[in-house]
Design an enzyme around this catalytic site. Structure first.
Site, mmCIF file in Angstrom:
data_model
loop_
_atom_site.group_PDB
_atom_site.id
_atom_site.type_symbol
_atom_site.label_atom_id
_atom_site.label_comp_id
_atom_site.label_asym_id
_atom_site.label_seq_id
_atom_site.Cartn_x
_atom_site.Cartn_y
_atom_site.Cartn_z
ATOM 1 C CG ASP A 6 -2.057 0.975 1.097
ATOM 2 O OD1 ASP A 6 -3.212 0.520 0.975
ATOM 3 O OD2 ASP A 6 -1.799 2.198 1.105
ATOM 4 C CB ILE A 7 0.852 4.267 -2.167
ATOM 5 C CG1 ILE A 7 1.953 5.152 -2.707
ATOM 6 C CG2 ILE A 7 -0.398 5.053 -1.849
ATOM 7 C CD1 ILE A 7 1.637 5.761 -4.064
ATOM 8 C CG ASN A 41 -12.309 -0.440 3.276
ATOM 9 O OD1 ASN A 41 -12.630 -0.938 4.355
ATOM 10 N ND2 ASN A 41 -11.208 0.272 3.120
ATOM 11 C CG HIS A 100 -8.302 -3.340 -2.854
ATOM 12 N ND1 HIS A 100 -9.140 -2.515 -3.571
ATOM 13 C CD2 HIS A 100 -8.020 -2.677 -1.709
ATOM 14 C CE1 HIS A 100 -9.347 -1.407 -2.884
ATOM 15 N NE2 HIS A 100 -8.686 -1.479 -1.747
ATOM 16 C CG HIS A 147 -6.821 -2.968 2.906
ATOM 17 N ND1 HIS A 147 -6.116 -1.787 2.821
ATOM 18 C CD2 HIS A 147 -7.945 -2.776 2.161
ATOM 19 C CE1 HIS A 147 -6.780 -0.926 2.077
ATOM 20 N NE2 HIS A 147 -7.904 -1.495 1.668
HETATM 21 P P1 5GP Z 1 -9.798 1.259 -0.161
HETATM 22 O O1 5GP Z 1 -10.288 1.439 -1.566
HETATM 23 O O2 5GP Z 1 -9.699 -0.176 0.244
HETATM 24 O O3 5GP Z 1 -10.577 2.050 0.833
HETATM 25 O O4 5GP Z 1 -8.333 1.853 -0.075
HETATM 26 C C1 5GP Z 1 -7.453 1.851 -1.161
HETATM 27 C C2 5GP Z 1 -6.032 1.695 -0.675
HETATM 28 O O5 5GP Z 1 -5.187 1.809 -1.801
HETATM 29 C C3 5GP Z 1 -5.580 2.759 0.331
HETATM 30 O O6 5GP Z 1 -5.059 2.115 1.496
HETATM 31 C C4 5GP Z 1 -4.511 3.546 -0.415
HETATM 32 O O7 5GP Z 1 -3.445 3.964 0.407
HETATM 33 C C5 5GP Z 1 -4.052 2.571 -1.485
HETATM 34 N N1 5GP Z 1 -3.616 3.210 -2.714
HETATM 35 C C6 5GP Z 1 -4.250 4.231 -3.364
HETATM 36 N N2 5GP Z 1 -3.579 4.569 -4.481
HETATM 37 C C7 5GP Z 1 -2.496 3.731 -4.542
HETATM 38 C C8 5GP Z 1 -1.427 3.592 -5.482
HETATM 39 O O8 5GP Z 1 -1.335 4.305 -6.488
HETATM 40 N N3 5GP Z 1 -0.497 2.639 -5.224
HETATM 41 C C9 5GP Z 1 -0.575 1.835 -4.109
HETATM 42 N N4 5GP Z 1 0.408 0.934 -3.953
HETATM 43 N N5 5GP Z 1 -1.572 1.936 -3.207
HETATM 44 C C10 5GP Z 1 -2.519 2.871 -3.425
#
Ligand code: 5GP
Ligand code: ZN
Length: 111
Positions: free
Chosen positions: A32-33, A89, A102, A104
């Site tokens: 995660d970034i 999520n 995805h 986590h």
């Molecule tokens: P969610 O959609 O599950 O709420 O969160 C998306 C996750 O993707 C977040 O934890 C965010 O930090 C991560 N994320 C968003 N953009 C990028 C990216 O460009 N690269 C990576 N490696 N992770 C990302």
């Protein structure tokens, strides 16, 4: 299969960079970034599905593969014994930010 406007599809196709920790024919995993813990890995099916609402019977094989991969990645990252959290999520109320399904995997500290 792939959505040209999707961030994670672009990462999967290596059009955007990410720190990959696993790849196979069906699933990838990358860091995660913006990690919320020392270990924060995203486990992502290659197939573009917006969220769990798109997950159909034909996709069920992915669920088993993902849970086995969680075990392997937790061992690889050294967090298996102390434990970890896995979560997904889904949609607006689930506060999903990236609309490509995805999981986590988070650990390495007390959550
Ligand atoms: P969610 O959609 O599950 O709420 O969160 C998306 C996750 O993707 C977040 O934890 C965010 O930090 C991560 N994320 C968003 N953009 C990028 C990216 O460009 N690269 C990576 N490696 N992770 C990302
Ligand atoms: Zn996608």
């Amino acid at each position: 299969m792939s959505n040209p406007d999707c961030l994670f599809c672009k990462i999967i196709k290596k059009e955007l960079p990410a720190e990959f920790v696993y790849e196979d024919e069906h699933i990838v995993a990358f860091k995660d970034i913006n990690p919320i813990a020392p270990v924060h890995i995203l486990i992502v099916p290659r197939k573009h599905m917006k969220d769990n609402n798109d997950f159909m019977e034909e996709d069920e094989h992915l669920a088993g593969r993902i849970f086995t991969l969680v075990r392997k990645l937790a061992e690889q990252e050294g967090i298996a014994e102390d434990g970890y959290r896995i979560f997904m999520n889904t949609g607006k109320h689930g506060k999903q930010i990236v609309p490509h399904m995805h999981l986590h995997l988070v650990g390495g500290r007390q959550l």
